[in-house]
Design a protein around this motif. Structure first.
Motif, short mmCIF file in Angstrom:
data_model
loop_
_atom_site.label_atom_id
_atom_site.label_comp_id
_atom_site.label_asym_id
_atom_site.label_seq_id
_atom_site.Cartn_x
_atom_site.Cartn_y
_atom_site.Cartn_z
N ALA A 128 0.83 -1.21 0.00
CA ALA A 128 0.00 0.00 0.00
C ALA A 128 0.87 1.26 0.00
CB ALA A 128 -0.94 0.00 1.20
N LEU A 129 2.00 1.19 0.68
CA LEU A 129 2.92 2.33 0.68
C LEU A 129 3.37 2.63 -0.75
CD1 LEU A 129 5.20 1.56 3.78
CD2 LEU A 129 3.20 3.06 3.64
N TRP A 130 3.69 1.60 -1.48
CA TRP A 130 4.12 1.76 -2.86
C TRP A 130 3.02 2.37 -3.73
CZ3 TRP A 130 8.33 1.97 -5.67
CH2 TRP A 130 9.51 1.41 -5.17
N VAL A 131 1.84 1.85 -3.57
CA VAL A 131 0.74 2.34 -4.39
C VAL A 131 0.55 3.85 -4.20
CG1 VAL A 131 -1.76 2.24 -4.70
CG2 VAL A 131 -0.44 0.12 -4.52
N ASP A 132 0.61 4.30 -2.95
CA ASP A 132 0.48 5.73 -2.67
C ASP A 132 1.53 6.54 -3.42
OD1 ASP A 132 -1.64 5.37 -1.06
OD2 ASP A 132 -0.58 5.69 0.85
N VAL A 133 2.77 6.11 -3.29
CA VAL A 133 3.87 6.85 -3.88
C VAL A 133 3.76 6.88 -5.41
CG1 VAL A 133 6.36 6.82 -4.24
CG2 VAL A 133 5.43 6.51 -1.95
N ILE A 134 3.39 5.76 -5.97
CA ILE A 134 3.29 5.69 -7.43
C ILE A 134 2.10 6.50 -7.95
CG2 ILE A 134 2.73 4.10 -9.32
CD1 ILE A 134 4.81 2.29 -8.38
N ASP A 135 1.01 6.45 -7.22
CA ASP A 135 -0.14 7.27 -7.61
C ASP A 135 0.23 8.75 -7.65
OD1 ASP A 135 -1.90 5.32 -8.11
OD2 ASP A 135 -3.03 5.47 -6.25
N ALA A 136 0.96 9.18 -6.63
CA ALA A 136 1.36 10.59 -6.58
C ALA A 136 2.26 10.95 -7.76
CB ALA A 136 2.07 10.88 -5.25
#
Lengths: 189, 189
Positions: A128-136
């Motif tokens: 989930a941490l990755w998804v946040d960063v990539i979305d941004a």
DNA sequence: CTCTTACACTAGCGCTTGCTTGGTTACTCA
DNA sequence: TGAGTAACCAAGCAAGCGCTAGTGTAAGAG
């Protein structure tokens, strides 16, 4: 569960053997010998062989989550820096806890269903941490493509490093992370 | 070595079981049952269990090499097209021969030294195709970065797809290949 | 009409596996 | 000092492992 220092040390040794030999080829007698005890005594610390595997993977994933969270806290807020931070943190865990993570990546299938369910939550929290960063990064127009595919490709490239990266070589894990980020961010040099 | 159609079919079945259960957990009795014979009869076709594993991997790698070479022959000559061609060919083999390749990627360590030496040559020949294509792309300024790192990252991202890609989903392997190429080529959309 | 070859069978040997049992030692704390 | 407990050991069981030996059978070659 139980987190006595003795058990932690045994878990670390087990991880090393699991990487060297593979989970199935590692016998309880080999584990015991490496730990300096007899095979029967092993079952005082762990209910069965499965539980040793689960302990190894839990330890590794837990550390990954802790390191990534701490890194993000002290990271600049712009999407590019956060992307680089996550890539660096990922490789940092991967190579400080290399044995545990190799086991987690390649022996996951050997877990029984119960352990799998429990550990999936930990892993999901990390992803989930990755998804946040990539979305941004996508929203900022920093990278392009499908968010699902991009994260899979990036994680794949990073995880695969355990198959070829040599820490004794000239490159640091941070170098790798920076190169990967540069590779997917257009026009940065 | 021996390439009778019977042996090829047995190899295909073995690959499936190795993926389902893992090499170590797959017993000769399971293999025999899947093949419709008794466990003793298995050793008429293969010298030992090791040889079955080697046969699976050899078959898969051989096909990969054949498909990639043929794809490159009928590909346009410009570096970008050749890059896309290799990525597409890689995923094509990966998913038409999925079982064999999963075994090759994740059970390689179980091969004995002799088999490893023999099969390394096949694999090196395949990777050489990649190196050529990536070098050309770098020289043309199509992508940037270290040639060694770039090829490792790209192959890592592609190989990792076997862990998450679902052929029943909306995306074709060609879609994946195109997305990856777009991801690493700046300013293409 | 034999001889050969390919493929399969039954039976089981010798060994290793994960794990259990029942008992011993060493340390902690009331 | 004595009870409780964590850590360990010796011995071994039941099951399963890869593989072998010896035999049977059907089809094609000479």
């Amino acid at each position: 569960m139980n987190a006595s220092p003795r058990r932690k040390e045994l878990t670390r040794l087990a991880a090393q053997l699991f990487v060297q030999e593979g989970f199935d080829k590692t016998t309880v007698r080999m584990l015991a010998q490496e730990m300096g005890i007899k095979s029967g005594s092993l079952f005082h610390h762990f209910k069965d062989k499965q539980e040793i595997l689960a302990a190894v993977i839990e330890e590794g994933t837990h550390n990954a989550l802790r390191i990534a969270r701490r890194a993000l806290e002290s990271s600049p807020a712009d999407p590019e820096a956060r992307l680089r931070t996550m890539a660096r943190a990922h490789l940092e865990t991967l190579f400080t806890d290399r044995n545990a993570h190799v086991v987690a990546l390649f022996e996951w299938r050997r877990l029984d269903d119960e352990a799998k369910a429990h550990l999936s939550h930990l892993r999901d929290a990390y992803e989930a941490l990755w998804v946040d960063v990539i979305d941004a990064a996508l929203e900022a127009g920093l990278i392009h493509g499908d968010r699902f595919l991009v994260s899979r490709f990036v994680l794949g490239a990073l995880n695969w490093t355990v198959r070829w990266y040599d820490p004794a070589g000239p490159r640091t894990p941070d170098d790798l992370a920076d190169e990967l980020v540069a590779m997917i961010i257009p026009m940065k040099r």
